[in-house]
Design a protein around this motif. Structure first.
Motif, PDB file in Angstrom:
ATOM      1  N   MET A  27       0.826  -1.163   0.045  1.00 61.86           N
ATOM      2  CA  MET A  27      -0.001   0.179   0.209  1.00 61.86           C
ATOM      3  C   MET A  27       0.845   1.294   0.042  1.00 61.86           C
ATOM      4  O   MET A  27       0.535   2.220  -0.585  1.00 61.86           O
ATOM      5  CB  MET A  27      -0.931   0.045   1.180  1.00 61.86           C
ATOM      6  CG  MET A  27      -2.039  -1.249   1.068  1.00 61.86           C
ATOM      7  SD  MET A  27      -2.851  -1.484   2.421  1.00 61.86           S
ATOM      8  CE  MET A  27      -4.132  -0.186   2.388  1.00 61.86           C
ATOM      9  N   TRP A  30       2.250   1.983  -3.495  1.00 59.09           N
ATOM     10  CA  TRP A  30       1.285   2.398  -4.428  1.00 59.09           C
ATOM     11  C   TRP A  30       0.792   3.582  -3.866  1.00 59.09           C
ATOM     12  O   TRP A  30       0.178   4.393  -4.837  1.00 59.09           O
ATOM     13  CB  TRP A  30       0.099   1.503  -4.562  1.00 59.09           C
ATOM     14  CG  TRP A  30       0.593   0.304  -5.605  1.00 59.09           C
ATOM     15  CD1 TRP A  30       0.943  -0.811  -5.142  1.00 59.09           C
ATOM     16  CD2 TRP A  30       0.666   0.444  -7.074  1.00 59.09           C
ATOM     17  NE1 TRP A  30       1.157  -1.843  -6.320  1.00 59.09           N
ATOM     18  CE2 TRP A  30       1.106  -0.730  -7.357  1.00 59.09           C
ATOM     19  CE3 TRP A  30       0.498   1.322  -7.899  1.00 59.09           C
ATOM     20  CZ2 TRP A  30       1.471  -1.260  -8.844  1.00 59.09           C
ATOM     21  CZ3 TRP A  30       0.913   1.030  -9.273  1.00 59.09           C
ATOM     22  CH2 TRP A  30       1.085  -0.374  -9.772  1.00 59.09           C
ATOM     23  N   GLY A  31       0.997   4.127  -2.765  1.00 53.63           N
ATOM     24  CA  GLY A  31       0.517   5.584  -2.312  1.00 53.63           C
ATOM     25  C   GLY A  31      -0.915   5.509  -2.002  1.00 53.63           C
ATOM     26  O   GLY A  31      -1.420   6.601  -2.051  1.00 53.63           O
ATOM     27  N   GLN A  32      -1.491   4.358  -2.006  1.00 49.48           N
ATOM     28  CA  GLN A  32      -2.887   4.368  -1.768  1.00 49.48           C
ATOM     29  C   GLN A  32      -3.280   3.329  -0.522  1.00 49.48           C
ATOM     30  O   GLN A  32      -2.660   2.548  -0.292  1.00 49.48           O
ATOM     31  CB  GLN A  32      -3.504   3.849  -2.855  1.00 49.48           C
ATOM     32  CG  GLN A  32      -3.328   4.654  -4.136  1.00 49.48           C
ATOM     33  CD  GLN A  32      -4.068   3.883  -5.326  1.00 49.48           C
ATOM     34  OE1 GLN A  32      -4.550   2.817  -5.190  1.00 49.48           O
ATOM     35  NE2 GLN A  32      -3.853   4.467  -6.568  1.00 49.48           N
ATOM     36  N   PHE A  33      -4.320   4.049   0.338  1.00 44.91           N
ATOM     37  CA  PHE A  33      -4.849   3.239   1.360  1.00 44.91           C
ATOM     38  C   PHE A  33      -6.234   3.082   1.234  1.00 44.91           C
ATOM     39  O   PHE A  33      -7.108   3.771   1.808  1.00 44.91           O
ATOM     40  CB  PHE A  33      -4.384   4.277   2.627  1.00 44.91           C
ATOM     41  CG  PHE A  33      -2.927   3.858   3.095  1.00 44.91           C
ATOM     42  CD1 PHE A  33      -2.344   3.077   3.490  1.00 44.91           C
ATOM     43  CD2 PHE A  33      -2.390   5.313   2.682  1.00 44.91           C
ATOM     44  CE1 PHE A  33      -0.908   3.119   3.826  1.00 44.91           C
ATOM     45  CE2 PHE A  33      -0.824   5.346   2.862  1.00 44.91           C
ATOM     46  CZ  PHE A  33      -0.231   4.222   3.315  1.00 44.91           C
ATOM     47  N   THR A  34      -6.511   2.188   0.339  1.00 50.51           N
ATOM     48  CA  THR A  34      -7.984   1.905  -0.045  1.00 50.51           C
ATOM     49  C   THR A  34      -8.303   0.308   0.018  1.00 50.51           C
ATOM     50  O   THR A  34      -7.261  -0.367   0.348  1.00 50.51           O
ATOM     51  CB  THR A  34      -8.297   2.372  -1.792  1.00 50.51           C
ATOM     52  OG1 THR A  34      -7.256   1.473  -2.318  1.00 50.51           O
ATOM     53  CG2 THR A  34      -7.859   3.791  -1.886  1.00 50.51           C
ATOM     54  N   ALA A  37      -6.564  -1.283  -2.962  1.00 43.57           N
ATOM     55  CA  ALA A  37      -5.063  -1.339  -2.747  1.00 43.57           C
ATOM     56  C   ALA A  37      -4.615  -2.642  -1.495  1.00 43.57           C
ATOM     57  O   ALA A  37      -3.745  -3.457  -1.658  1.00 43.57           O
ATOM     58  CB  ALA A  37      -4.253  -0.043  -2.236  1.00 43.57           C
ATOM     59  N   THR A  40      -5.391  -5.973  -3.367  1.00 44.08           N
ATOM     60  CA  THR A  40      -4.317  -6.228  -4.322  1.00 44.08           C
ATOM     61  C   THR A  40      -2.825  -6.780  -3.448  1.00 44.08           C
ATOM     62  O   THR A  40      -2.083  -7.537  -3.724  1.00 44.08           O
ATOM     63  CB  THR A  40      -3.756  -5.367  -5.408  1.00 44.08           C
ATOM     64  OG1 THR A  40      -3.625  -4.054  -4.603  1.00 44.08           O
ATOM     65  CG2 THR A  40      -5.240  -5.401  -6.212  1.00 44.08           C
TER      66      THR A  40
END
Length: 184
Positions: A27, A30-34, A37, A40
């Motif tokens: 995470m 990818w710089g995303q905390f969703t 994310a 994946t």
């Protein structure tokens, strides 16, 4: 529950922090905390742990939050101090910063502690791990800004302090006792 299932559950429980770390690292990369994310990252962690049959990482199961905070604060301070020191050495054309390759024998015989200590020492500006003798527990560092044997010894003691901080934060009780015995 059968002994085999208990053993399997215990093994999964011990590896859970590593698995969570892989997902968090994914995470962060990818710089995303969703949710996407996370999912994946979960898939990537499963693939990494199944395709690359790495030996299990045996964690102590002990985390001391106070010593963890001490480590983080000291690390941030060392990053700032190291960055400023290297900047001054680079910008001062009158002085050549002495360099050395030093050996630092560690106290604790544990691959995880050795790796954490090596990474910590390498991340601080002014020093870089160039070799690790795993069998003898010795880190070899290239350091900048040494002019005397006292500077070399100060650098060696600095690495040993990082080892102590790491052991106090995440080491087993036996490792904490061993590190305290080595200090006294």
């Amino acid at each position: 529950m059968s002994p085999d299932k208990k053993s399997m559950v215990a093994q999964v429980w011990r590896q859970l922090p590593f698995f969570v770390w892989l997902i968090a690292l994914w995470m962060l990369l990818w710089g995303q905390f969703t949710v996407v994310a996370f999912l994946t990252g979960l898939i990537a962690a499963v693939v990494v742990t199944r395709v690359f049959q790495l030996p299990p990482v045996e964690l102590s199961g002990r985390v001391n939050l106070w010593y963890g905070l001490v480590f983080v604060v000291a690390f941030v301070g060392a990053l700032i101090r190291g960055s400023l020191t290297v900047a001054v050495q680079v910008l001062d054309p009158r002085r050549y910063p002495g360099t050395a390759v030093i050996a630092v024998p560690l106290v604790i015989d544990d691959d995880v502690i050795l790796a954490h200590t090596a990474v910590t020492a390498s991340l601080i500006p002014g020093s870089l791990i160039i070799d690790v003798d795993r069998d003898r527990r010795v880190l070899y560092l290239h350091v900048v800004g040494v002019r005397s044997e006292a500077d070399v010894e100060a650098q060696r003691q600095s690495v040993l302090r990082w080892e102590r901080r790491i052991v106090n934060a995440v080491g087993s009780r036996a490792q904490v006792a061993r590190i305290r015995e080595a200090v006294s």
